[in-house]
Design a protein around this motif. Sequence first.
Motif, PDB file in Angstrom:
ATOM      1  N   ARG A 111      69.579  71.338   7.942  1.00  0.00           N
ATOM      2  CA  ARG A 111      69.227  72.756   7.891  1.00  0.00           C
ATOM      3  C   ARG A 111      67.768  72.961   8.320  1.00  0.00           C
ATOM      4  O   ARG A 111      67.451  73.842   9.118  1.00  0.00           O
ATOM      5  N   LEU A 142      73.794  65.781   0.140  1.00  0.00           N
ATOM      6  CA  LEU A 142      73.025  67.020  -0.025  1.00  0.00           C
ATOM      7  C   LEU A 142      71.664  66.923   0.647  1.00  0.00           C
ATOM      8  O   LEU A 142      71.195  67.880   1.257  1.00  0.00           O
ATOM      9  N   HIS A 143      71.032  65.751   0.562  1.00  0.00           N
ATOM     10  CA  HIS A 143      69.743  65.539   1.223  1.00  0.00           C
ATOM     11  C   HIS A 143      69.900  65.653   2.743  1.00  0.00           C
ATOM     12  O   HIS A 143      69.076  66.288   3.418  1.00  0.00           O
ATOM     13  N   ALA A 144      70.966  65.055   3.282  1.00  0.00           N
ATOM     14  CA  ALA A 144      71.221  65.130   4.721  1.00  0.00           C
ATOM     15  C   ALA A 144      71.470  66.573   5.153  1.00  0.00           C
ATOM     16  O   ALA A 144      70.997  67.004   6.215  1.00  0.00           O
ATOM     17  N   ASP A 176      70.236  69.251   3.720  1.00  0.00           N
ATOM     18  CA  ASP A 176      68.926  69.918   3.681  1.00  0.00           C
ATOM     19  C   ASP A 176      68.093  69.545   4.905  1.00  0.00           C
ATOM     20  O   ASP A 176      67.433  70.403   5.507  1.00  0.00           O
ATOM     21  N   GLU A 177      68.127  68.268   5.293  1.00  0.00           N
ATOM     22  CA  GLU A 177      67.385  67.834   6.479  1.00  0.00           C
ATOM     23  C   GLU A 177      67.938  68.495   7.740  1.00  0.00           C
ATOM     24  O   GLU A 177      67.175  68.945   8.593  1.00  0.00           O
ATOM     25  N   THR A 179      76.561  58.907  -1.106  1.00  0.00           N
ATOM     26  CA  THR A 179      76.581  59.530  -2.420  1.00  0.00           C
ATOM     27  C   THR A 179      76.429  61.042  -2.285  1.00  0.00           C
ATOM     28  O   THR A 179      76.047  61.556  -1.237  1.00  0.00           O
ATOM     29  N   THR A 180      76.713  61.737  -3.364  1.00  0.00           N
ATOM     30  CA  THR A 180      76.555  63.186  -3.371  1.00  0.00           C
ATOM     31  C   THR A 180      75.111  63.559  -3.077  1.00  0.00           C
ATOM     32  O   THR A 180      74.837  64.450  -2.273  1.00  0.00           O
ATOM     33  N   ALA A 181      74.192  62.859  -3.698  1.00  0.00           N
ATOM     34  CA  ALA A 181      72.768  63.157  -3.495  1.00  0.00           C
ATOM     35  C   ALA A 181      72.358  62.934  -2.043  1.00  0.00           C
ATOM     36  O   ALA A 181      71.628  63.750  -1.469  1.00  0.00           O
ATOM     37  N   SER A 182      72.845  61.840  -1.437  1.00  0.00           N
ATOM     38  CA  SER A 182      72.453  61.575  -0.049  1.00  0.00           C
ATOM     39  C   SER A 182      73.064  62.601   0.901  1.00  0.00           C
ATOM     40  O   SER A 182      72.436  62.994   1.889  1.00  0.00           O
ATOM     41  N   ALA A 214      77.722  72.279   1.156  1.00  0.00           N
ATOM     42  CA  ALA A 214      76.893  71.984  -0.017  1.00  0.00           C
ATOM     43  C   ALA A 214      77.598  72.405  -1.302  1.00  0.00           C
ATOM     44  O   ALA A 214      77.561  71.692  -2.312  1.00  0.00           O
ATOM     45  N   THR A 224      80.455  69.867  -2.116  1.00  0.00           N
ATOM     46  CA  THR A 224      80.044  68.491  -2.366  1.00  0.00           C
ATOM     47  C   THR A 224      80.038  68.209  -3.870  1.00  0.00           C
ATOM     48  O   THR A 224      79.459  68.944  -4.655  1.00  0.00           O
TER      49      THR A 224
END
Length: 103
Positions: A14, A7-9, A11-12, A2-5, A37, A40
């Motif tokens: 980074r 973006l979370h990946a 961030d992790e 998903t878009t949220a996952s 990002a 996305t």
Amino acid sequence: MTTASLLHALDELRGYLNQAASHPVPQTVTTLLDDTARRTGRLCGTGQTHLIECADEALAALVISDRRLRVLCTRIGERHLAVSPDRLPAFRKAALALGYPVT
């Protein structure tokens, strides 16, 4: 994914790169992460659709200008219409009433 996952990946990743690197993360890497990002979620699949091909541009124009049909489809290109699955039965009925059965 998903878009949220995603973006979370990002961030992790980074955070990991900033923490693990003995030197600042290269600008090319931060630019890549920033661009990814930013992009996305810019394109989003909305599910299935039916592609209706008209014999010519004039027929596509006629269909899209009919008050019963224009609310049931979207013109894409010169000779094609997109119809969502939930609207297909109503589209077929209205097209038939106009004298154009959908085959």
